[in-house]
Write an enzyme that holds these catalytic residues in place. Structure first.
Site, PDB file in Angstrom:
ATOM      1  N   ASP A  30      81.023  81.841  17.889  1.00 53.93           N
ATOM      2  CA  ASP A  30      79.671  82.238  17.486  1.00 53.93           C
ATOM      3  C   ASP A  30      79.205  83.475  18.261  1.00 53.93           C
ATOM      4  O   ASP A  30      79.633  83.711  19.387  1.00 53.93           O
ATOM      5  CB  ASP A  30      78.706  81.065  17.732  1.00 53.93           C
ATOM      6  CG  ASP A  30      77.404  81.221  16.954  1.00 53.93           C
ATOM      7  OD1 ASP A  30      77.337  82.075  16.050  1.00 53.93           O
ATOM      8  OD2 ASP A  30      76.451  80.485  17.261  1.00 53.93           O
ATOM      9  N   GLY A  31      78.342  84.262  17.629  1.00 50.89           N
ATOM     10  CA  GLY A  31      77.703  85.381  18.320  1.00 50.89           C
ATOM     11  C   GLY A  31      78.196  86.758  17.917  1.00 50.89           C
ATOM     12  O   GLY A  31      77.862  87.743  18.580  1.00 50.89           O
ATOM     13  N   GLY A  33      77.288  88.550  15.333  1.00 53.35           N
ATOM     14  CA  GLY A  33      76.160  89.371  14.893  1.00 53.35           C
ATOM     15  C   GLY A  33      75.342  89.876  16.073  1.00 53.35           C
ATOM     16  O   GLY A  33      74.963  91.053  16.118  1.00 53.35           O
ATOM     17  N   HIS A  47      81.967  91.135  13.509  1.00 54.54           N
ATOM     18  CA  HIS A  47      82.982  90.276  12.884  1.00 54.54           C
ATOM     19  C   HIS A  47      84.375  90.888  13.036  1.00 54.54           C
ATOM     20  O   HIS A  47      85.350  90.187  13.285  1.00 54.54           O
ATOM     21  CB  HIS A  47      82.669  90.064  11.397  1.00 54.54           C
ATOM     22  CG  HIS A  47      81.391  89.308  11.155  1.00 54.54           C
ATOM     23  ND1 HIS A  47      81.061  88.166  11.842  1.00 54.54           N
ATOM     24  CD2 HIS A  47      80.362  89.533  10.300  1.00 54.54           C
ATOM     25  CE1 HIS A  47      79.888  87.719  11.411  1.00 54.54           C
ATOM     26  NE2 HIS A  47      79.435  88.540  10.490  1.00 54.54           N
ATOM     27  N   LEU A 141     102.616  76.398  18.562  1.00 51.05           N
ATOM     28  CA  LEU A 141     101.190  76.128  18.399  1.00 51.05           C
ATOM     29  C   LEU A 141     100.843  75.851  16.930  1.00 51.05           C
ATOM     30  O   LEU A 141     101.317  76.555  16.041  1.00 51.05           O
ATOM     31  CB  LEU A 141     100.399  77.358  18.869  1.00 51.05           C
ATOM     32  CG  LEU A 141      98.885  77.340  18.632  1.00 51.05           C
ATOM     33  CD1 LEU A 141      98.202  76.412  19.628  1.00 51.05           C
ATOM     34  CD2 LEU A 141      98.306  78.758  18.744  1.00 51.05           C
ATOM     35  N   ARG A 198      81.992  76.339  22.481  1.00 45.98           N
ATOM     36  CA  ARG A 198      81.138  77.165  21.619  1.00 45.98           C
ATOM     37  C   ARG A 198      80.656  78.359  22.421  1.00 45.98           C
ATOM     38  O   ARG A 198      80.106  78.200  23.513  1.00 45.98           O
ATOM     39  CB  ARG A 198      79.940  76.387  21.071  1.00 45.98           C
ATOM     40  CG  ARG A 198      79.106  77.264  20.115  1.00 45.98           C
ATOM     41  CD  ARG A 198      78.041  76.504  19.353  1.00 45.98           C
ATOM     42  NE  ARG A 198      77.457  77.384  18.327  1.00 45.98           N
ATOM     43  CZ  ARG A 198      76.955  76.979  17.174  1.00 45.98           C
ATOM     44  NH1 ARG A 198      76.941  75.702  16.877  1.00 45.98           N
ATOM     45  NH2 ARG A 198      76.451  77.843  16.310  1.00 45.98           N
ATOM     46  N   SER A 206      76.729  72.387  14.531  1.00 45.02           N
ATOM     47  CA  SER A 206      76.729  73.110  13.251  1.00 45.02           C
ATOM     48  C   SER A 206      77.778  72.573  12.266  1.00 45.02           C
ATOM     49  O   SER A 206      78.528  73.347  11.668  1.00 45.02           O
ATOM     50  CB  SER A 206      76.920  74.614  13.489  1.00 45.02           C
ATOM     51  OG  SER A 206      75.903  75.128  14.318  1.00 45.02           O
TER      52      SER A 206
HETATM   53  C1  IPE Z   1      78.812  78.128  13.065  1.00 48.11           C
HETATM   54  O1  IPE Z   1      78.079  79.255  13.408  1.00 48.11           O
HETATM   55  C2  IPE Z   1      79.849  78.476  12.055  1.00 48.11           C
HETATM   56  C3  IPE Z   1      80.940  79.314  12.534  1.00 48.11           C
HETATM   57  C4  IPE Z   1      81.130  79.717  13.763  1.00 48.11           C
HETATM   58  C5  IPE Z   1      81.903  79.703  11.533  1.00 48.11           C
HETATM   59  P1  IPE Z   1      76.681  79.601  12.695  1.00 48.11           P
HETATM   60  O2  IPE Z   1      76.201  80.840  13.325  1.00 48.11           O
HETATM   61  O3  IPE Z   1      76.856  79.589  11.234  1.00 48.11           O
HETATM   62  O4  IPE Z   1      75.798  78.340  13.111  1.00 48.11           O
HETATM   63  P2  IPE Z   1      74.229  78.174  13.177  1.00 48.11           P
HETATM   64  O5  IPE Z   1      73.675  78.565  11.827  1.00 48.11           O
HETATM   65  O6  IPE Z   1      73.724  79.070  14.264  1.00 48.11           O
HETATM   66  O7  IPE Z   1      74.016  76.722  13.502  1.00 48.11           O
HETATM   67  C1  IPE Z   2      80.018  83.873  14.153  1.00 45.30           C
HETATM   68  O1  IPE Z   2      79.083  84.856  14.460  1.00 45.30           O
HETATM   69  C2  IPE Z   2      80.787  84.179  12.898  1.00 45.30           C
HETATM   70  C3  IPE Z   2      80.443  83.318  11.750  1.00 45.30           C
HETATM   71  C4  IPE Z   2      79.542  82.371  11.743  1.00 45.30           C
HETATM   72  C5  IPE Z   2      81.129  83.565  10.520  1.00 45.30           C
HETATM   73  P1  IPE Z   2      77.674  84.942  13.737  1.00 45.30           P
HETATM   74  O2  IPE Z   2      77.830  85.751  12.510  1.00 45.30           O
HETATM   75  O3  IPE Z   2      77.117  83.576  13.523  1.00 45.30           O
HETATM   76  O4  IPE Z   2      76.832  85.729  14.812  1.00 45.30           O
HETATM   77  P2  IPE Z   2      75.354  85.421  15.275  1.00 45.30           P
HETATM   78  O5  IPE Z   2      75.288  83.961  15.629  1.00 45.30           O
HETATM   79  O6  IPE Z   2      74.459  85.759  14.119  1.00 45.30           O
HETATM   80  O7  IPE Z   2      75.144  86.300  16.459  1.00 45.30           O
HETATM   81 MG    MG Z   3      75.935  82.345  14.588  1.00 47.44          MG
END
Ligand code: IPE
Ligand code: IPE
Ligand code: MG
Length: 255
Positions: A30-31, A33, A47, A141, A198, A206
């Site tokens: 996550d993160g 964006g 991404h 793996l 996470r 999530s």
């Molecule tokens: C969870 O992240 C899904 C993935 C990492 C693929 P999200 O960014 O979609 O989760 P929420 O919306 O913050 O819970």
């Molecule tokens: C994780 O990063 C990738 C996916 C969920 C596909 P995000 O796209 O959720 O990035 P943030 O959480 O918005 O920073």
């Molecule tokens: Mg996210």
């Protein structure tokens, strides 16, 4: 490189590669964006850099002798994002399979994809099937990619499959136990995750591996996924090694 000095994980006394390691590590990546936003870059760039972090994580897991690595790459709820971002994420998955499959295969990595195959674009399904089929005989793996995945949806699909067997007369409802349900999950045959990591500081699951994480250890890391590297992975494992897993029993010190 100073990385050698950080090898606390594999350098515990008497440990070889893989020994003492969690058999299965699952990561909520996550993160992406926010990583991009901090730099004034479009989310896509986060991404794209996230794919590089995936390559590092796969390499590190293999080096450490971890048997199963599950990566949450697209959730069943991620369809709620703007169409352009969904299309970018689909494009990155396709590119990852096309570019990296040969390397993964050469590295003896076995690929498994979990999540619903229905509803995916017609050019994606054959790629996923190809990745699984090509690598199914590999013994290193196991890389499990959770794509179009939701834990609740997976349980519902398993229950539907069991219900069909009951209706067809092949299954007695009283014979349905946890093992029978597990055998119908996408993860059939894969041990439950010992450790779930996470990134990005969020502390929630999530809809990830809802059934399978009943007794997993969770480690939450503040770093954004594109910054995840070998040192972060090792730090998460060191945190895991401090935990005492009790599975409802008593502490080893208490008995
Ligand atoms: C969870 O992240 C899904 C993935 C990492 C693929 P999200 O960014 O979609 O989760 P929420 O919306 O913050 O819970
Ligand atoms: C994780 O990063 C990738 C996916 C969920 C596909 P995000 O796209 O959720 O990035 P943030 O959480 O918005 O920073
Ligand atoms: Mg996210």
């Amino acid at each position: 490189m100073s990385g050698e000095a950080k090898r606390t994980v594999a350098a515990l006394p008497g440990e070889g590669v893989g020994e003492g390691m969690p058999a299965h590590v699952a990561i909520i990546m996550d993160g992406n964006g926010r990583w991009a936003a901090r730099r004034g870059l479009p989310r896509f760039e986060g991404h794209r850099r996230g794919v590089e972090a995936i390559r590092r994580a796969v390499r590190t897991a293999g080096d450490l002798g971890i048997r199963y690595l599950t990566l949450y790459s697209f959730s069943a709820e991620n369809w709620r994002r703007p169409a352009q971002e969904v299309s970018d994420l689909m494009g990155l998955l396709k590119r990852f399979v096309r570019h990296d499959l040969a390397d993964l295969h050469a590295g003896n990595v076995r690929v498994r994809i979990i999540g619903a195959r229905e509803g995916l674009a017609p050019d994606i399904r054959p790629l996923l099937d190809e990745a699984e089929q090509l690598t199914q005989g590999n013994t290193g793996l196991t890389l499990v990619i959770a794509f179009n995945y939701g834990g609740r949806q997976e349980i519902v699909r398993a229950v539907q499959a069991l219900a069909r067997k009951v209706r067809e007369g092949g299954l007695d409802p009283e014979a349905i136990d946890a093992a029978a349900l597990e055998a119908h999950l996408d993860t059939a045959g894969i041990p439950d995750p010992d450790l779930v990591i996470r990134t990005s500081g969020e502390q929630r699951v999530s809809n990830f591996l809802t059934w399978q994480t009943a007794y997993s250890e969770f480690v939450f890391i503040p770093d954004f996924w594109p910054d995840f590297d070998e040192a972060t992975f090792r730090a998460a494992l060191d945190e895991y090694f401090k935990r005492e897993r009790r599975f409802g029993g008593l502490s080893a010190r208490a008995v």
